[in-house]
Write a protein that holds these residues in place. Structure first.
Motif, mmCIF file in Angstrom:
data_model
loop_
_atom_site.group_PDB
_atom_site.id
_atom_site.type_symbol
_atom_site.label_atom_id
_atom_site.label_comp_id
_atom_site.label_asym_id
_atom_site.label_seq_id
_atom_site.Cartn_x
_atom_site.Cartn_y
_atom_site.Cartn_z
ATOM 1 N N PHE A 164 -9.145 -22.502 -11.422
ATOM 2 C CA PHE A 164 -8.330 -21.342 -11.076
ATOM 3 C C PHE A 164 -8.592 -20.851 -9.662
ATOM 4 O O PHE A 164 -7.665 -20.468 -8.940
ATOM 5 C CB PHE A 164 -8.589 -20.220 -12.085
ATOM 6 C CG PHE A 164 -7.896 -18.931 -11.754
ATOM 7 C CD1 PHE A 164 -6.509 -18.844 -11.779
ATOM 8 C CD2 PHE A 164 -8.620 -17.802 -11.391
ATOM 9 C CE1 PHE A 164 -5.859 -17.657 -11.467
ATOM 10 C CE2 PHE A 164 -7.983 -16.619 -11.074
ATOM 11 C CZ PHE A 164 -6.601 -16.545 -11.114
ATOM 12 N N ARG A 205 -2.617 -22.295 -12.469
ATOM 13 C CA ARG A 205 -2.197 -20.980 -12.931
ATOM 14 C C ARG A 205 -2.866 -20.663 -14.264
ATOM 15 O O ARG A 205 -3.081 -21.552 -15.086
ATOM 16 C CB ARG A 205 -0.680 -20.932 -13.098
ATOM 17 C CG ARG A 205 0.103 -20.990 -11.798
ATOM 18 C CD ARG A 205 1.597 -20.933 -12.077
ATOM 19 N NE ARG A 205 1.968 -19.787 -12.902
ATOM 20 C CZ ARG A 205 2.234 -18.581 -12.424
ATOM 21 N NH1 ARG A 205 2.153 -18.368 -11.121
ATOM 22 N NH2 ARG A 205 2.579 -17.593 -13.230
ATOM 23 N N ASP A 226 -1.540 -19.144 -16.638
ATOM 24 C CA ASP A 226 -0.572 -19.300 -17.719
ATOM 25 C C ASP A 226 0.055 -20.692 -17.728
ATOM 26 O O ASP A 226 1.145 -20.895 -18.257
ATOM 27 C CB ASP A 226 0.519 -18.235 -17.624
ATOM 28 C CG ASP A 226 1.271 -18.261 -16.284
ATOM 29 O OD1 ASP A 226 0.856 -19.046 -15.391
ATOM 30 O OD2 ASP A 226 2.243 -17.518 -16.119
ATOM 31 N N ALA A 227 -0.641 -21.655 -17.119
ATOM 32 C CA ALA A 227 -0.123 -23.023 -17.066
ATOM 33 C C ALA A 227 -0.089 -23.627 -18.466
ATOM 34 O O ALA A 227 -0.882 -23.280 -19.339
ATOM 35 C CB ALA A 227 -0.996 -23.881 -16.145
ATOM 36 N N ASP A 279 -1.875 -13.294 -16.500
ATOM 37 C CA ASP A 279 -1.626 -13.414 -15.068
ATOM 38 C C ASP A 279 -2.101 -12.202 -14.272
ATOM 39 O O ASP A 279 -1.927 -12.136 -13.062
ATOM 40 C CB ASP A 279 -0.147 -13.678 -14.787
ATOM 41 C CG ASP A 279 0.772 -12.625 -15.398
ATOM 42 O OD1 ASP A 279 0.242 -11.701 -16.061
ATOM 43 O OD2 ASP A 279 1.990 -12.735 -15.226
ATOM 44 N N CYS A 300 -4.136 -12.776 -11.142
ATOM 45 C CA CYS A 300 -3.533 -13.309 -9.919
ATOM 46 C C CYS A 300 -3.728 -12.372 -8.734
ATOM 47 O O CYS A 300 -3.755 -12.812 -7.586
ATOM 48 C CB CYS A 300 -2.051 -13.595 -10.145
ATOM 49 S SG CYS A 300 -1.770 -14.946 -11.323
ATOM 50 N N GLN A 313 -5.065 -13.586 -5.180
ATOM 51 C CA GLN A 313 -4.344 -13.336 -3.929
ATOM 52 C C GLN A 313 -5.282 -12.719 -2.886
ATOM 53 O O GLN A 313 -5.222 -13.059 -1.699
ATOM 54 C CB GLN A 313 -3.154 -12.428 -4.192
ATOM 55 C CG GLN A 313 -2.044 -13.109 -4.976
ATOM 56 C CD GLN A 313 -1.006 -12.124 -5.502
ATOM 57 O OE1 GLN A 313 -1.127 -10.907 -5.296
ATOM 58 N NE2 GLN A 313 -0.007 -12.642 -6.186
#
Length: 319
Positions: free
Chosen positions: A209, A215, A217-218, A237, A240, A244
């Motif tokens: 990750f 991701r 939520d892959a 998510d 994220c 970022q």
């Protein structure tokens, strides 16, 4: 490559080790020839610390490593684990840290690795039915017998660490530790520093990750270990935002997110050793490049808080 000592009294090792979970197929199929080439390439690049476990693919990872290091045994500090065995047919994992089981596990690992001793042998602290003093007593006997050289703990509590260390010196603690997930009790980590014990940082890239390529939520293929990790999957998510922030800092420093995540670990202290695993030689080179990064203390401190705590969403204790 940079080098450090495995704790206050252990051997000198590469500052970044090579984990083997990915080579065992935990994140997708791996051809044995490809795994062999990757391990040898890591050794050529100066990696001297190779981390595995008997339960990875029912011992297959140990066999792969044993074949790859044959003829180069003197270059490598090998570590593996006892007290946990391969998954049963129904998917359960068998834990047994009784003295007899540990000795059988050690002998089986020696055979699969094709070596006459294991440099670092971890006790997987999970069973709970056997006092840790009894388990450590047998491991101390294995040290005296020349089968293992140093003893470590995988996970474990502060009480277990103190009790184990009173029986025989603990050289290393293996636990998940990364800029994303730090699942060791702060009091336990303080004791590790106090006693001069190495922290071997498992899952230092958060199972991919923190590279920015995976991701949360892959949709993973059947058999992928991330399917059993509560941090991955629909509705997760929220992490994220932290990624970022990590990527923004990485961009300012002209680094990849994964390289920065490993550099953060290397900046945590002399005895913190990340052991990322990968199936790709390209990713191996990217991971090892983190050794060249000198992270300013203000950047290290900023990154420490970019991910909110997962609370009870801790991953599997299997390392």
């Amino acid at each position: 490559m940079r080098y450090t000592r495995l704790g206050r009294t252990g051997p000198v090792i590469s500052s970044i080790g090579l984990g083997s979970l990915a080579l065992a197929g935990a994140y997708g199929p791996v051809h044995e020839a490809e795994a062999d080439r990757l391990i040898r390439r890591a050794l050529d690049a100066g990696v001297t610390f190779v981390d595995t476990s008997a339960f990875y693919a029912a011992g297959r990872a140990e066999r792969l490593i044993g074949r790859a290091v044959a003829g180069r045994r003197h270059e490598v500090t090998l570590c593996t684990r006892g007290g946990v065995r391969a998954m049963e047919a129904d998917g359960r994992v068998c834990y047994d840290d009784g003295p007899g089981a540990l000795e059988r596990d050690c002998d089986a690992s020696l055979q699969r690795l094709g070596v006459d001793h294991i440099d670092l042998y971890y006790l997987h602290c999970r069973d709970g039915r056997v006092p840790v003093e009894e388990s450590m007593g047998r491991l101390a006997e294995l040290v005296r017998a020349g089968k293992i050289r140093y003893v470590g703990l995988t996970n474990g509590t502060l009480r277990q660490l103190r009790e184990a260390h009173a029986v025989h010196p603990v050289t290393a603690l293996s636990a998940e530790y990364s800029v994303w997930g730090r699942y060791a009790d702060p009091a336990l980590l303080a004791a590790v520093r106090e006693l001069g014990i190495a922290l071997v940082a498992a899952r230092p890239l958060g199972r991919g990750f923190l590279t920015g390529r995976i991701r949360v939520d892959a949709g993973f293929e059947p058999g992928d270990w991330r399917l059993g990790d509560p941090r991955f999957g629909p509705g997760r998510d929220g992490h994220c935002t932290g990624l970022q922030a990590l990527e923004a800092v990485a961009a300012r420093l002209d680094l990849s997110a994964g390289r920065l995540a490993l550099a953060w670990l290397l900046a945590q202290g002399e005895y913190t050793v990340p052991v990322p695993s990968t199936r790709s030689q390209v990713h191996l080179e990217m991971n090892l490049a983190a050794c060249a990064v000198e992270l300013p203390s203000e950047v290290r401190d900023k990154l420490t808080g970019v991910f909110a705590s997962d609370g009870d969403q801790s991953p599997s204790p299997l390392l």
